[in-house]
Design a protein around this motif. Structure first.
Motif, PDB file in Angstrom:
ATOM      1  N   THR A 108      91.321  87.852  64.603  1.00  0.00           N
ATOM      2  CA  THR A 108      90.179  87.303  65.332  1.00  0.00           C
ATOM      3  C   THR A 108      90.142  87.808  66.762  1.00  0.00           C
ATOM      4  OG1 THR A 108      90.716  85.304  64.131  1.00  0.00           O
ATOM      5  CG2 THR A 108      88.897  85.192  65.676  1.00  0.00           C
ATOM      6  N   ILE A 109      91.289  87.819  67.400  1.00  0.00           N
ATOM      7  CA  ILE A 109      91.311  88.289  68.782  1.00  0.00           C
ATOM      8  C   ILE A 109      91.016  89.777  68.836  1.00  0.00           C
ATOM      9  CG2 ILE A 109      92.750  88.666  70.816  1.00  0.00           C
ATOM     10  CD1 ILE A 109      94.219  86.201  70.219  1.00  0.00           C
ATOM     11  N   GLY A 110      91.609  90.515  67.905  1.00  0.00           N
ATOM     12  CA  GLY A 110      91.461  91.962  67.949  1.00  0.00           C
ATOM     13  C   GLY A 110      90.072  92.427  67.584  1.00  0.00           C
ATOM     14  N   GLY A 111      89.388  91.640  66.788  1.00  0.00           N
ATOM     15  CA  GLY A 111      88.113  92.120  66.274  1.00  0.00           C
ATOM     16  C   GLY A 111      88.395  93.012  65.085  1.00  0.00           C
ATOM     17  N   THR A 112      87.383  93.191  64.243  1.00  0.00           N
ATOM     18  CA  THR A 112      87.644  93.932  63.014  1.00  0.00           C
ATOM     19  C   THR A 112      86.940  95.277  63.002  1.00  0.00           C
ATOM     20  OG1 THR A 112      85.858  92.680  62.050  1.00  0.00           O
ATOM     21  CG2 THR A 112      88.086  91.928  61.589  1.00  0.00           C
ATOM     22  N   ALA A 113      86.390  95.654  64.154  1.00  0.00           N
ATOM     23  CA  ALA A 113      85.629  96.906  64.180  1.00  0.00           C
ATOM     24  C   ALA A 113      86.569  98.108  64.115  1.00  0.00           C
ATOM     25  CB  ALA A 113      84.786  96.969  65.439  1.00  0.00           C
ATOM     26  N   THR A 114      87.753  97.967  64.697  1.00  0.00           N
ATOM     27  CA  THR A 114      88.703  99.071  64.693  1.00  0.00           C
ATOM     28  C   THR A 114      90.067  98.529  64.301  1.00  0.00           C
ATOM     29  OG1 THR A 114      89.316  98.615  66.966  1.00  0.00           O
ATOM     30  CG2 THR A 114      87.551 100.200  66.630  1.00  0.00           C
ATOM     31  N   LEU A 115      91.009  99.427  64.067  1.00  0.00           N
ATOM     32  CA  LEU A 115      92.379  98.958  63.858  1.00  0.00           C
ATOM     33  C   LEU A 115      93.108  98.838  65.193  1.00  0.00           C
ATOM     34  CD1 LEU A 115      93.698 100.708  60.639  1.00  0.00           C
ATOM     35  CD2 LEU A 115      93.353  98.276  61.054  1.00  0.00           C
ATOM     36  N   THR A 116      92.592  99.521  66.196  1.00  0.00           N
ATOM     37  CA  THR A 116      93.223  99.466  67.510  1.00  0.00           C
ATOM     38  C   THR A 116      93.168  98.053  68.085  1.00  0.00           C
ATOM     39  OG1 THR A 116      92.065 101.549  67.748  1.00  0.00           O
ATOM     40  CG2 THR A 116      93.426 100.851  69.590  1.00  0.00           C
ATOM     41  N   GLY A 117      92.042  97.373  67.862  1.00  0.00           N
ATOM     42  CA  GLY A 117      91.884  96.021  68.385  1.00  0.00           C
ATOM     43  C   GLY A 117      92.976  95.091  67.881  1.00  0.00           C
ATOM     44  N   PRO A 118      93.089  94.942  66.535  1.00  0.00           N
ATOM     45  CA  PRO A 118      94.163  94.088  66.019  1.00  0.00           C
ATOM     46  C   PRO A 118      95.548  94.558  66.464  1.00  0.00           C
ATOM     47  CG  PRO A 118      92.631  94.622  64.276  1.00  0.00           C
ATOM     48  CD  PRO A 118      92.186  95.407  65.484  1.00  0.00           C
ATOM     49  N   PHE A 119      95.730  95.880  66.613  1.00  0.00           N
ATOM     50  CA  PHE A 119      97.037  96.384  67.028  1.00  0.00           C
ATOM     51  C   PHE A 119      97.384  95.864  68.425  1.00  0.00           C
ATOM     52  CE2 PHE A 119      99.717  99.830  68.843  1.00  0.00           C
ATOM     53  CZ  PHE A 119     100.825  99.606  68.034  1.00  0.00           C
ATOM     54  N   LEU A 120      96.423  96.007  69.347  1.00  0.00           N
ATOM     55  CA  LEU A 120      96.641  95.481  70.699  1.00  0.00           C
ATOM     56  C   LEU A 120      96.881  93.982  70.665  1.00  0.00           C
ATOM     57  CD1 LEU A 120      93.986  97.351  72.865  1.00  0.00           C
ATOM     58  CD2 LEU A 120      96.475  97.598  72.886  1.00  0.00           C
ATOM     59  N   ALA A 121      96.033  93.306  69.876  1.00  0.00           N
ATOM     60  CA  ALA A 121      96.154  91.852  69.796  1.00  0.00           C
ATOM     61  C   ALA A 121      97.522  91.460  69.278  1.00  0.00           C
ATOM     62  CB  ALA A 121      95.061  91.290  68.888  1.00  0.00           C
ATOM     63  N   ALA A 122      98.013  92.189  68.261  1.00  0.00           N
ATOM     64  CA  ALA A 122      99.320  91.864  67.688  1.00  0.00           C
ATOM     65  C   ALA A 122     100.408  92.023  68.741  1.00  0.00           C
ATOM     66  CB  ALA A 122      99.606  92.749  66.480  1.00  0.00           C
ATOM     67  N   LEU A 123     100.308  93.084  69.530  1.00  0.00           N
ATOM     68  CA  LEU A 123     101.314  93.287  70.570  1.00  0.00           C
ATOM     69  C   LEU A 123     101.258  92.173  71.608  1.00  0.00           C
ATOM     70  CD1 LEU A 123     101.344  97.143  71.196  1.00  0.00           C
ATOM     71  CD2 LEU A 123     102.855  95.749  69.807  1.00  0.00           C
ATOM     72  N   ILE A 124     100.030  91.821  72.007  1.00  0.00           N
ATOM     73  CA  ILE A 124      99.885  90.744  72.998  1.00  0.00           C
ATOM     74  C   ILE A 124     100.469  89.445  72.458  1.00  0.00           C
ATOM     75  CG2 ILE A 124      98.218  89.285  74.212  1.00  0.00           C
ATOM     76  CD1 ILE A 124      96.374  91.685  74.377  1.00  0.00           C
ATOM     77  N   ILE A 125     100.052  89.088  71.244  1.00  0.00           N
ATOM     78  CA  ILE A 125     100.496  87.818  70.663  1.00  0.00           C
ATOM     79  C   ILE A 125     102.008  87.832  70.450  1.00  0.00           C
ATOM     80  CG2 ILE A 125     100.400  86.421  68.557  1.00  0.00           C
ATOM     81  CD1 ILE A 125      98.033  86.059  70.345  1.00  0.00           C
ATOM     82  N   GLY A 126     102.514  88.947  69.906  1.00  0.00           N
ATOM     83  CA  GLY A 126     103.955  89.040  69.653  1.00  0.00           C
ATOM     84  C   GLY A 126     104.743  88.860  70.938  1.00  0.00           C
ATOM     85  N   THR A 127     104.355  89.592  71.967  1.00  0.00           N
ATOM     86  CA  THR A 127     105.078  89.518  73.230  1.00  0.00           C
ATOM     87  C   THR A 127     104.950  88.129  73.847  1.00  0.00           C
ATOM     88  OG1 THR A 127     104.362  91.792  73.501  1.00  0.00           O
ATOM     89  CG2 THR A 127     105.491  90.786  75.352  1.00  0.00           C
ATOM     90  N   ALA A 128     103.726  87.601  73.821  1.00  0.00           N
ATOM     91  CA  ALA A 128     103.506  86.293  74.437  1.00  0.00           C
ATOM     92  C   ALA A 128     104.322  85.234  73.719  1.00  0.00           C
ATOM     93  CB  ALA A 128     102.014  85.936  74.398  1.00  0.00           C
ATOM     94  N   ASP A 129     104.373  85.339  72.392  1.00  0.00           N
ATOM     95  CA  ASP A 129     105.098  84.328  71.630  1.00  0.00           C
ATOM     96  C   ASP A 129     106.592  84.377  71.945  1.00  0.00           C
ATOM     97  OD1 ASP A 129     104.969  82.199  69.841  1.00  0.00           O
ATOM     98  OD2 ASP A 129     105.714  83.448  68.207  1.00  0.00           O
ATOM     99  N   VAL A 130     107.150  85.592  71.901  1.00  0.00           N
ATOM    100  CA  VAL A 130     108.588  85.729  72.160  1.00  0.00           C
ATOM    101  C   VAL A 130     108.913  85.307  73.601  1.00  0.00           C
ATOM    102  CG1 VAL A 130     110.468  87.370  72.403  1.00  0.00           C
ATOM    103  CG2 VAL A 130     108.955  87.502  70.434  1.00  0.00           C
ATOM    104  N   ALA A 131     108.107  85.806  74.537  1.00  0.00           N
ATOM    105  CA  ALA A 131     108.354  85.487  75.944  1.00  0.00           C
ATOM    106  C   ALA A 131     108.166  84.000  76.193  1.00  0.00           C
ATOM    107  CB  ALA A 131     107.428  86.290  76.839  1.00  0.00           C
ATOM    108  N   GLY A 132     107.119  83.443  75.595  1.00  0.00           N
ATOM    109  CA  GLY A 132     106.828  82.029  75.786  1.00  0.00           C
ATOM    110  C   GLY A 132     107.981  81.172  75.289  1.00  0.00           C
ATOM    111  N   LYS A 133     108.488  81.510  74.092  1.00  0.00           N
ATOM    112  CA  LYS A 133     109.571  80.706  73.529  1.00  0.00           C
ATOM    113  C   LYS A 133     110.836  80.838  74.365  1.00  0.00           C
ATOM    114  CE  LYS A 133     107.968  80.073  68.868  1.00  0.00           C
ATOM    115  NZ  LYS A 133     107.566  80.867  67.722  1.00  0.00           N
TER     116      LYS A 133
END
Lengths: 341, 284, 250
Positions: free
Chosen positions: B228-253
């Motif tokens: 949802t965050i990345g959007g589905t128009a490209t694969l780059t969007g979800p890729f960036l989103a995954a990195l953001i979410i992954g990093t935020a989750d690990v850092a947040g925890k």
């Protein structure tokens, strides 16, 4: 409209036919009256089932609130449990910190849930994409779950809210162990709310909601303020969900984090689909079906009832809700048409 | 600090591998498949079972963790999903929730509700240091494998005949059929690939996220957020989103554990308000 | 007195493509004005700009002298700008009576009423009956819209727009796709539309244009190409060339 081109009085028969068509949905149908008679009868005829029946009615009311936004406004949500859970907690906290009088708790729960609906509703209007709506609603529900989990000084966290005590209803009817007062209370509240919801969905406002669901582009071009209309029904639906949550707290005298869990939002969708979307009684009928199925499946395979429930849902969706739902109506119409001819 | 960043990136990469299939079914085929996590779970169980019961080495199980969910996915696509493409999103949601329920109950029934554990081979355990930064071996392995998958996927979609056919089939099904493209077959293959990738993600993720019958639900929220965050128009969007979410989750925890999962949901809602079309909006 | 609807140097670009190129158009009060042009001339874009579906990239739109360029679609509709759609945009599950009733009650400000019963206001009922008759929908007035013959749906499309009591009505190819047998009924209804409504007809079908319009504007490649009375346009060699040259039905 200008009288210049509407000068001739229209023939009365046409006006009457138009009136008949417009009042068609608001007319009480025999099946509806029968439904409420059965509900009332269950109170007297099934005294040892009152606990289960209360659960069913609460679930049904919750599903009814969901029907208002899915069936009448066409907005999909995965986070309706947020309002239910909020209502449940507000009712519980009211009884502990404010007053144990049930109707006050009910009203405060309703207000809190409606306020949350008003606050989060605009998020749904950002973009009319189903996926965004699903995720925003889910996100709000999850946020609330986490908040309740973390704020254990207020909510009791994972242990649940202890010490909820509810005064007798109207100062006279004690909430008893058999759930008799509880069931009567739930039934009456649900009946009243159904009447109100029924009145609203058959009003001009309700008609405009159906129009927006059918074709938002046209509704806009007719000058219908789509956003505020959707927001209003969303808040009203949240209000009813909050009341359902409050009823659960007051009849069980306990609140746990479970009221905010994801499965609540998923279950209520399932209930609504079992009963059918968009005719107001789907939630209540679905709740009966859901609980009966759940009981039956649990008896068959205690731990894995979810599998069979999933299978039922799968079959219902694959066959198509519409086809199942319209079958009796199509038959009725055919009979009716033949009768007229 | 950098260790956390690398952990976050590894986690994000993993999320992307799991979410990519969903991004494709959703973006290209316009299907809301909430059961995506079930395929990830199948992959996880394939690896866990073949390792623990048949004694296969970890690496050897990974192709199986791709193939089995892919086959199941293809079967499910042909028999069930294909009937749902034209239905409303609500019906698709319900349909796939039903599948999730069934998958979770079935996993519980067949394999029990306890956590599945695996023992990684020795060369993937422990940490090594580069320029004073401690890096988990398995994290580094994850980053390499997932990066290879990401590049492969991107090439597959943009450079190959298959990718071109898929895009044609999505743009205009009737025209694609007219050109002799087997639309049904392409959708089935795409779906299978997506499911396979999810399975592979599930297998790779056992070490990080654990594996039990509630896995489909747990992972669902994360992959949906990514898509949802990345959007589905490209694969780059979800890729960036995954990195953001992954990093935020690990850092947040790590830094603010009291916030827990709060951060992720808050981040999602804020990002959705700022960019309702997704990080990378569809070109108009 | 200001015109019913006026555009001044209206512009719209999609990337590098200029879809509407500084179009200035005046629609007089009570006008029967047609906007024609070959396929791809930008007629639909122009309508979408007028109604506010698309934002403009330049220029102004005046409705009865009031600048509505920055107004939303909904606000413009409330100010009296009605439209029909080239492809039917109807409420499939509702009956013509319900659809028209909705439009009428929305205009009267009763659309947000959550408590009144439908069909309880005599003034609304009278208007519904009037419109149903005017648009020859009496036979099918209480059937679901999706079950109506195409020609009737087309009539309902116009009835819905008129029920909003517009000052200006944009008719976007009202006769498109209507089978020959139902066509006469539609043309008659169009001819009987009230004279105090100013109408801009966007059309492809020259027979309809010549029978309905009193004034014609020709749009070519998003640009105002020619304007004049029906006779003038028919006689205009350049217009004929555009139409014959692009191999369009004339």
């Amino acid at each position: 409209m200008t009288d210049t081109f509407l000068s001739a009085t229209p023939p009365a028969p046409i006006r009457q036919r138009a009136a008949r068509d417009l009042t068609r949905r608001a007319r009480w149908k025999p099946a509806e009256i029968l439904f409420w008679l059965c509900a009332a009868a269950s109170f007297f005829l099934l005294p040892d089932q009152h606990l289960l029946l209360s659960e069913i009615v609460i679930l049904g009311l919750f599903a009814l609130s969901l029907d208002l936004i899915i069936g009448y406004a066409g907005v999909v949500t995965l986070g309706h449990g947020a309002f239910f859970g909020l209502g449940a907690y507000v009712a519980g906290l009211t009884s502990i910190h404010l007053t144990a009088e049930p109707l006050t708790g009910l009203a405060l729960a309703a207000l809190a849930a409606a306020a949350l609906g008003l606050a989060t509703g605009p998020l749904l209007l950002l973009r009319a994409s189903d996926l965004t709506r699903l995720m925003v609603t889910l996100g709000v529900a999850m946020l609330l779950y986490e908040a309740a989990n973390k704020a254990s000084w207020l909510t009791g966290g994972a242990d649940g809210l202890q010490g909820v005590m509810i005064d007798p209803l109207l100062g006279r009817f004690e909430f008893d162990l058999f759930g008799t007062t509880a069931y009567g209370y739930c039934l009456i509240v649900t009946f009243v709310l159904t009447l109100i919801a029924r009145r609203i969905v058959t009003s001009p406002y309700g008609l405009s909601l159906r129009a927006i669901r059918d074709n938002a582009l046209r509704a806009r071009s007719m000058g219908i303020p789509v956003g505020p209309r959707l927001l209003a029904i969303y808040a009203f639906s949240a209000l009813i969900a909050g009341i359902a949550g409050a009823l659960l707290t007051q009849t069980t005298m306990f609140v746990s984090l479970d009221v905010l869990a994801f499965h609540r939002s998923a279950d209520v969708l399932l209930v609504l689909v079992l009963g059918g979307v968009g005719y107001l009684y789907g939630g209540l009928i679905g709740a009966v079906a859901f609980k009966l199925l759940q009981d039956w499946f649990s008896a068959l395979t205690p731990q894995y009832w979810m599998f069979w429930m999933g299978l039922v849902l799968l079959v219902v969706v694959l066959i198509g809700r519409d086809r199942i739902q319209t079958l009796p109506r199509t038959l009725m119409r055919r009979l009716h048409a033949e009768g007229r001819a | 600090m950098l260790t956390i960043l690398i952990d976050g990136i590894a986690y994000g990469m993993l999320l992307f591998v799991m979410a990519s299939g969903l991004a494709v079914t959703l973006g290209l085929m316009n299907f809301v498949n909430l059961a995506h996590g079930a395929f990830a779970m199948i992959g996880g169980y394939v690896t866990a079972l073949t390792m623990n019961r048949m004694g296969l080495p970890f690496l050897a199980t990974l192709p199986l963790a791709f193939l089995v969910p892919a086959l199941v996915g293809m079967l499910a696509e042909r028999t069930l999903y294909a009937r749902m493409y034209r239905r409303s999103h609500l019906e698709q949601v319900l349909f796939s929730i039903a599948l999730v329920f069934m998958a979770m109950a079935a996993a519980d029934w067949l394999l029990g509700s306890s956590q599945m554990l695996i023992t990684l081979p020795g060369w993937l355990q422990g940490r090594f240091e580069i320029a004073g930064i401690a890096i988990g071996r398995y994290r580094a392995f994850l980053i390499l494998v997932c990066a290879a998958l990401v590049i492969g996927l991107q090439l597959l979609l943009s450079r190959t005949r298959f990718g071109a056919r898929l895009r044609a089939a999505v743009d205009d099904q009737r025209a694609a059929r007219g050109l002799g493209i087997n639309v049904g077959g392409i959708f089935a293959l795409t779906f299978a690939t997506g499911s396979g990738l999810a399975g592979l993600g599930g297998a790779l993720g056992i070490e990080i996220m654990g594996l039990d019958p509630t896995f489909p639900l747990k992972i669902l929220v994360y992959v949906l957020i990514v898509v949802t965050i990345g959007g589905t128009a490209t694969l780059t969007g979800p890729f960036l989103a995954a990195l953001i979410i992954g990093t935020a989750d690990v850092a947040g925890k790590y830094y603010i554990p009291e916030l827990g999962a709060f951060l992720i949901y808050l981040l999602m809602i804020v990002l959705l308000i700022l960019r309702p079309q997704g990080l990378i909006a569809p070109a108009r | 007195m200001s015109a019913a609807l006026q555009t001044i140097n209206l512009e719209k670009r999609f990337g590098g493509l200029v879809a509407t190129n500084k179009v200035s158009l005046v629609l007089e009060h009570g006008a029967r004005h047609a906007l024609i042009g070959p396929n791809g001339a930008g007629k639909t874009t122009f309508v979408n700009l007028l109604t506010g579906v698309l934002p403009t990239d330049g220029g102004r739109i005046l409705l009865d002298g009031e600048d509505v360029t920055a107004r939303s679609q909904i606000q413009r509709a409330r100010l009296g700008l009605g439209r029909t759609f080239q492809i039917n945009q109807l409420f499939a599950a509702m009956t013509p009576v319900e659809s028209i009733g909705l439009a009428v009650s929305e205009r009267m400000g009763g659309g947000g009423d959550i408590w009144r019963r439908l069909g309880s206001r005599r003034d609304i009922l009278s208007e519904i009956a009037e419109l149903v008759e005017r648009f020859r929908l009496t036979d099918v007035m209480d059937q679901p819209t999706r079950a109506l013959p195409y020609g009737k749906q087309r009539l309902l499309e116009i009835a819905l727009a008129l029920a909003g009591n517009p000052r200006v009505l944009l008719l976007d190819e009202p006769a498109a796709g209507v089978p020959e047998a139902e066509r006469g009924e539609l043309l008659e209804t169009l001819a009987e539309l009230p004279r105090d409504v100013s109408i801009l007809l966007i059309e492809h079908d020259m027979d309809l244009v010549f029978s309905f319009a009193e004034r014609i504007t020709v749009l070519v490649n998003g640009t105002h190409f020619a304007e004049g009375s029906v006779a003038e346009i028919m006689a205009d060699a350049r217009v004929q060339e555009v139409y014959l040259g692009s191999d369009e039905h004339a």
